[in-house]
Motif scaffolding. Sequence first.
Motif, PDB file in Angstrom:
ATOM      1  N   TYR A  95       0.976  -1.317  -0.130  1.00 16.32           N
ATOM      2  CA  TYR A  95       0.155   0.076   0.054  1.00 16.32           C
ATOM      3  C   TYR A  95       0.773   1.242   0.009  1.00 16.32           C
ATOM      4  O   TYR A  95       0.268   2.422  -0.385  1.00 16.32           O
ATOM      5  CB  TYR A  95      -0.989  -0.176   1.273  1.00 16.32           C
ATOM      6  CG  TYR A  95      -2.294  -0.992   0.903  1.00 16.32           C
ATOM      7  CD1 TYR A  95      -3.077  -0.719   0.216  1.00 16.32           C
ATOM      8  CD2 TYR A  95      -2.256  -2.091   1.704  1.00 16.32           C
ATOM      9  CE1 TYR A  95      -4.171  -1.680  -0.029  1.00 16.32           C
ATOM     10  CE2 TYR A  95      -3.431  -2.855   1.876  1.00 16.32           C
ATOM     11  CZ  TYR A  95      -4.248  -2.666   1.036  1.00 16.32           C
ATOM     12  OH  TYR A  95      -5.433  -3.366   0.896  1.00 16.32           O
ATOM     13  N   GLN A  96       2.229   1.009   0.492  1.00 16.06           N
ATOM     14  CA  GLN A  96       2.848   2.319   0.430  1.00 16.06           C
ATOM     15  C   GLN A  96       3.280   2.949  -1.066  1.00 16.06           C
ATOM     16  O   GLN A  96       3.467   4.052  -1.092  1.00 16.06           O
ATOM     17  CB  GLN A  96       4.147   2.025   1.227  1.00 16.06           C
ATOM     18  CG  GLN A  96       5.141   2.981   1.650  1.00 16.06           C
ATOM     19  CD  GLN A  96       6.327   3.131   2.323  1.00 16.06           C
ATOM     20  OE1 GLN A  96       6.304   1.932   2.969  1.00 16.06           O
ATOM     21  NE2 GLN A  96       7.427   3.946   2.305  1.00 16.06           N
ATOM     22  N   ALA A  97       3.619   2.138  -1.938  1.00 14.40           N
ATOM     23  CA  ALA A  97       4.180   2.468  -3.223  1.00 14.40           C
ATOM     24  C   ALA A  97       4.022   1.435  -3.905  1.00 14.40           C
ATOM     25  O   ALA A  97       3.699   0.190  -3.720  1.00 14.40           O
ATOM     26  CB  ALA A  97       5.540   2.825  -2.970  1.00 14.40           C
ATOM     27  N   PRO A  98       4.387   1.423  -5.511  1.00 10.06           N
ATOM     28  CA  PRO A  98       4.082   0.300  -6.437  1.00 10.06           C
ATOM     29  C   PRO A  98       5.207  -0.689  -5.934  1.00 10.06           C
ATOM     30  O   PRO A  98       6.455  -0.498  -5.495  1.00 10.06           O
ATOM     31  CB  PRO A  98       4.645   0.947  -7.660  1.00 10.06           C
ATOM     32  CG  PRO A  98       4.100   2.403  -7.418  1.00 10.06           C
ATOM     33  CD  PRO A  98       4.391   2.833  -6.212  1.00 10.06           C
ATOM     34  N   PRO A  99       4.493  -1.964  -5.846  1.00 10.87           N
ATOM     35  CA  PRO A  99       5.634  -2.843  -5.211  1.00 10.87           C
ATOM     36  C   PRO A  99       6.806  -2.854  -5.839  1.00 10.87           C
ATOM     37  O   PRO A  99       7.028  -2.952  -7.298  1.00 10.87           O
ATOM     38  CB  PRO A  99       4.802  -4.248  -5.322  1.00 10.87           C
ATOM     39  CG  PRO A  99       3.284  -3.717  -5.436  1.00 10.87           C
ATOM     40  CD  PRO A  99       3.341  -2.543  -5.968  1.00 10.87           C
ATOM     41  N   ALA A 100       8.015  -3.275  -5.357  1.00 12.32           N
ATOM     42  CA  ALA A 100       9.131  -3.589  -5.831  1.00 12.32           C
ATOM     43  C   ALA A 100       9.321  -4.725  -6.528  1.00 12.32           C
ATOM     44  O   ALA A 100       8.563  -5.779  -6.372  1.00 12.32           O
ATOM     45  CB  ALA A 100      10.195  -3.557  -4.929  1.00 12.32           C
ATOM     46  N   PRO A 101       9.799  -5.042  -7.812  1.00  5.40           N
ATOM     47  CA  PRO A 101      10.033  -6.123  -8.705  1.00  5.40           C
ATOM     48  C   PRO A 101      10.284  -7.260  -7.638  1.00  5.40           C
ATOM     49  O   PRO A 101       9.702  -8.395  -7.863  1.00  5.40           O
ATOM     50  CB  PRO A 101      11.146  -5.862  -9.493  1.00  5.40           C
ATOM     51  CG  PRO A 101      11.023  -4.222  -9.741  1.00  5.40           C
ATOM     52  CD  PRO A 101      10.735  -3.702  -8.477  1.00  5.40           C
ATOM     53  N   GLU A 102      11.288  -7.066  -6.646  1.00  3.12           N
ATOM     54  CA  GLU A 102      11.600  -8.088  -5.953  1.00  3.12           C
ATOM     55  C   GLU A 102      10.451  -8.741  -5.170  1.00  3.12           C
ATOM     56  O   GLU A 102      10.384  -9.933  -5.004  1.00  3.12           O
ATOM     57  CB  GLU A 102      13.002  -7.850  -5.098  1.00  3.12           C
ATOM     58  CG  GLU A 102      13.271  -8.923  -4.133  1.00  3.12           C
ATOM     59  CD  GLU A 102      14.306  -8.507  -3.092  1.00  3.12           C
ATOM     60  OE1 GLU A 102      14.765  -9.320  -2.435  1.00  3.12           O
ATOM     61  OE2 GLU A 102      14.635  -7.315  -3.167  1.00  3.12           O
ATOM     62  N   LEU A 103       9.864  -7.814  -4.599  1.00  7.43           N
ATOM     63  CA  LEU A 103       8.612  -8.184  -3.867  1.00  7.43           C
ATOM     64  C   LEU A 103       7.516  -8.967  -4.720  1.00  7.43           C
ATOM     65  O   LEU A 103       6.989  -9.989  -4.380  1.00  7.43           O
ATOM     66  CB  LEU A 103       7.935  -7.161  -3.133  1.00  7.43           C
ATOM     67  CG  LEU A 103       6.764  -7.176  -2.618  1.00  7.43           C
ATOM     68  CD1 LEU A 103       6.701  -8.270  -1.388  1.00  7.43           C
ATOM     69  CD2 LEU A 103       5.995  -5.967  -2.003  1.00  7.43           C
ATOM     70  N   LEU A 104       7.314  -8.524  -5.803  1.00  8.65           N
ATOM     71  CA  LEU A 104       6.540  -9.319  -6.736  1.00  8.65           C
ATOM     72  C   LEU A 104       7.074 -10.669  -7.041  1.00  8.65           C
ATOM     73  O   LEU A 104       6.028 -11.619  -7.347  1.00  8.65           O
ATOM     74  CB  LEU A 104       6.066  -8.378  -7.982  1.00  8.65           C
ATOM     75  CG  LEU A 104       5.166  -7.208  -7.671  1.00  8.65           C
ATOM     76  CD1 LEU A 104       5.064  -6.189  -8.909  1.00  8.65           C
ATOM     77  CD2 LEU A 104       3.919  -7.480  -7.280  1.00  8.65           C
ATOM     78  N   ALA A 105       8.056 -10.757  -7.234  1.00  8.00           N
ATOM     79  CA  ALA A 105       8.900 -11.814  -7.604  1.00  8.00           C
ATOM     80  C   ALA A 105       8.733 -13.030  -6.748  1.00  8.00           C
ATOM     81  O   ALA A 105       8.275 -14.409  -6.549  1.00  8.00           O
ATOM     82  CB  ALA A 105      10.356 -11.551  -7.943  1.00  8.00           C
ATOM     83  N   ASN A 106       8.937 -12.336  -5.356  1.00  7.79           N
ATOM     84  CA  ASN A 106       8.692 -13.436  -4.188  1.00  7.79           C
ATOM     85  C   ASN A 106       7.177 -13.853  -4.008  1.00  7.79           C
ATOM     86  O   ASN A 106       6.875 -15.038  -3.923  1.00  7.79           O
ATOM     87  CB  ASN A 106       8.987 -12.706  -2.928  1.00  7.79           C
ATOM     88  CG  ASN A 106      10.645 -12.624  -2.904  1.00  7.79           C
ATOM     89  OD1 ASN A 106      11.365 -13.326  -3.517  1.00  7.79           O
ATOM     90  ND2 ASN A 106      10.872 -11.626  -1.947  1.00  7.79           N
ATOM     91  N   LEU A 107       6.241 -12.920  -4.369  1.00  9.10           N
ATOM     92  CA  LEU A 107       4.947 -13.195  -4.323  1.00  9.10           C
ATOM     93  C   LEU A 107       4.541 -14.119  -5.338  1.00  9.10           C
ATOM     94  O   LEU A 107       3.886 -15.388  -4.908  1.00  9.10           O
ATOM     95  CB  LEU A 107       4.101 -12.192  -4.335  1.00  9.10           C
ATOM     96  CG  LEU A 107       3.458 -11.361  -3.441  1.00  9.10           C
ATOM     97  CD1 LEU A 107       2.578 -10.223  -3.641  1.00  9.10           C
ATOM     98  CD2 LEU A 107       2.649 -12.373  -2.615  1.00  9.10           C
ATOM     99  N   ARG A 108       5.237 -14.174  -6.381  1.00  6.73           N
ATOM    100  CA  ARG A 108       4.823 -15.102  -7.479  1.00  6.73           C
ATOM    101  C   ARG A 108       5.451 -16.530  -7.370  1.00  6.73           C
ATOM    102  O   ARG A 108       4.682 -17.337  -7.892  1.00  6.73           O
ATOM    103  CB  ARG A 108       5.279 -14.556  -8.811  1.00  6.73           C
ATOM    104  CG  ARG A 108       4.729 -13.282  -9.364  1.00  6.73           C
ATOM    105  CD  ARG A 108       5.539 -12.820 -10.456  1.00  6.73           C
ATOM    106  NE  ARG A 108       4.797 -11.491 -11.057  1.00  6.73           N
ATOM    107  CZ  ARG A 108       5.421 -10.487 -11.241  1.00  6.73           C
ATOM    108  NH1 ARG A 108       6.804 -10.368 -11.119  1.00  6.73           N
ATOM    109  NH2 ARG A 108       4.768  -9.176 -11.481  1.00  6.73           N
TER     110      ARG A 108
END
Length: 205
Positions: free
Chosen positions: A28-41
């Motif tokens: 919610y703070q900012a557009p998610p960092a690519p690393e965060l999205l990669a970990n989610l995936r």
Amino acid sequence: MSELRLSNDGLDEEIARAEVYGLLAQLYQAPPAPELLANLRVAATEAPVAGAFLEEPFRQLVGAARACSDAAVADEFEALFGGVGKPEVWAYGSHYLSGFLNDKPLVRLRSDLAALGLGRDESRAETEDHIAYLCEVMRYLIAGDDVAVANLTQQQRFFAAHLQPWVERLCEAIAAQPRAEFYRAVAVFTQAFMNVEAQGFDLVE
């Protein structure tokens, strides 16, 4: 972001709760960092906290991360929460509690934060009633080292006063947006997690 798994150990459960609040703060703070999205995936689609109730909302969140590119998620964040002037979705508690920004709910929040020895990070533009800031506070109240502040009683009080009264309306506002794809899944997961938190705190009383 570490893998969101839980054993039946109570300490693991508290760590997982703190990690979920940390995850929500980042989303919610900012557009998610690519690393965060990669970990989610690549996250295991099992319930990130004890109980099967969160398993399906978390699976939807992981699926949405896999279905959307980094750029699409960033564009969606800006479309919903950013832009010039009035955003499509307000992420501030005062808006939902009083209808105005920087209103009495924010004053009460600042007083409670001061009592906890916490204050605003002046490098950030958001006021303290932003959902990301509140999730960060909850994470601290769960995982912080100062047991006089970071304890279950303080968690329950802060949650009941500053998150529970309005977070459901935030999630509904996000889910109602035609542009919301990834963040619709974030909202569904947020609401499910907050419901679990509320039920857990009710059991303490």
